[in-house]
Design a protein around this motif. Structure first.
Motif, mmCIF file in Angstrom:
data_model
loop_
_atom_site.group_PDB
_atom_site.id
_atom_site.type_symbol
_atom_site.label_atom_id
_atom_site.label_comp_id
_atom_site.label_asym_id
_atom_site.label_seq_id
_atom_site.Cartn_x
_atom_site.Cartn_y
_atom_site.Cartn_z
ATOM 1 N N ALA A 1 1.012 4.005 -3.016
ATOM 2 C CA ALA A 1 0.662 5.403 -2.771
ATOM 3 C C ALA A 1 1.712 6.349 -3.342
ATOM 4 O O ALA A 1 1.374 7.432 -3.824
ATOM 5 N N ARG B 1 -3.904 10.500 -1.392
ATOM 6 C CA ARG B 1 -3.149 9.260 -1.242
ATOM 7 C C ARG B 1 -2.582 9.122 0.168
ATOM 8 O O ARG B 1 -2.128 8.055 0.550
ATOM 9 N N TRP C 1 -4.246 8.870 2.754
ATOM 10 C CA TRP C 1 -5.054 7.849 3.434
ATOM 11 C C TRP C 1 -4.515 6.451 3.148
ATOM 12 O O TRP C 1 -4.498 5.595 4.026
ATOM 13 N N LEU C 2 -4.073 6.228 1.902
ATOM 14 C CA LEU C 2 -3.501 4.931 1.555
ATOM 15 C C LEU C 2 -2.166 4.728 2.271
ATOM 16 O O LEU C 2 -1.868 3.627 2.739
ATOM 17 N N ARG D 1 0.829 -1.212 0.000
ATOM 18 C CA ARG D 1 0.000 0.000 0.000
ATOM 19 C C ARG D 1 0.864 1.264 0.000
ATOM 20 O O ARG D 1 0.563 2.234 -0.686
ATOM 21 N N THR E 1 -1.160 -0.975 8.783
ATOM 22 C CA THR E 1 -1.121 -2.403 8.484
ATOM 23 C C THR E 1 0.285 -2.955 8.694
ATOM 24 O O THR E 1 0.464 -4.031 9.279
ATOM 25 N N ASN F 1 -3.067 3.916 5.846
ATOM 26 C CA ASN F 1 -3.538 2.536 5.902
ATOM 27 C C ASN F 1 -2.354 1.578 5.824
ATOM 28 O O ASN F 1 -2.272 0.613 6.590
ATOM 29 N N GLY F 2 -1.427 1.839 4.904
ATOM 30 C CA GLY F 2 -0.262 0.982 4.748
ATOM 31 C C GLY F 2 0.624 0.976 5.980
ATOM 32 O O GLY F 2 1.112 -0.077 6.414
#
Length: 188
Positions: free
Chosen positions: A124, A132, A134-135, A120, A142, A138-139
């Motif tokens: 991004a 991006r 947000w990605l 992710r 995670t 998220n990455g």
């Protein structure tokens, strides 16, 4: 609300949703309660989940092997039979040793989280697009979760699956409660 405009952002069946709002709230509250128990008893939840998964593999493997014999004339007979046996044996091992199965599944989960997080983050930065961040966030989350799972492995194998199931149930419950309360406010 303007005529012809969908009530809840385009949901189909919003009239039925409005009538059954209480069921959504009730199910949401039940999931919140069950999720809280799952988080509190994460080891038991992990054990039950792994046993359920193991029995699904056993049942699925047996059914696939039976299917292979029913379709004996098919050119994929041996592959179908071999896969069925593999599923049944893997499920049997998990059922016979659920805590070891949980530890191994948690290792796989931790590795998937690390790889998914890295993927992710790379995506991004590889393709420019709006929001991006947000990605990336998220990455990063995670990736951090994966590293935390792996850093505590094999001990994390006894509780991570149950904890994640419980957290998912709690968030799913809250989303259903909020959906039900929003549906209650819909106009006819």
């Amino acid at each position: 609300m303007a005529s012809g405009q969908p009530a809840m952002g385009g949901l189909t069946g919003d009239g039925a949703l409005r009538k059954a709002w209480g069921w959504f709230v009730g199910l949401g509250v039940l999931l919140i309660i069950l999720g809280t128990f799952a988080v509190g008893w994460s080891v038991v939840t992990t054990l039950v989940s792994v046993l359920f998964f193991g029995w699904l593999l056993v049942f699925g493997g047996v059914m696939q092997a039976v299917h292979a014999f029913w379709q004996r004339a098919w050119s994929g007979f041996f592959f179908d039979l071999l896969l069925g046996i593999l599923y049944a044996v893997a499920g049997g091992i998990i059922v016979a040793h659920p805590l070891a199965g949980a530890v191994e599944l948690t290792l796989l989960l931790g590795l998937l989280f690390v790889l998914g997080g890295v993927f992710r983050i790379v995506m991004a930065f590889a393709w420019p697009f709006h929001h991006r961040g947000w990605l990336v966030l998220n990455g990063v989350i995670t990736l951090v979760l994966g590293v935390m799972i792996l850093a505590q492995w094999p001990g994390s194998g006894f509780w991570v699956i149950g904890l994640f199931i419980g957290i998912d149930m709690i968030f799913n419950g809250w989303s259903l409660v909020m959906l039900g309360l929003a549906a209650k406010k819909l106009t006819a």
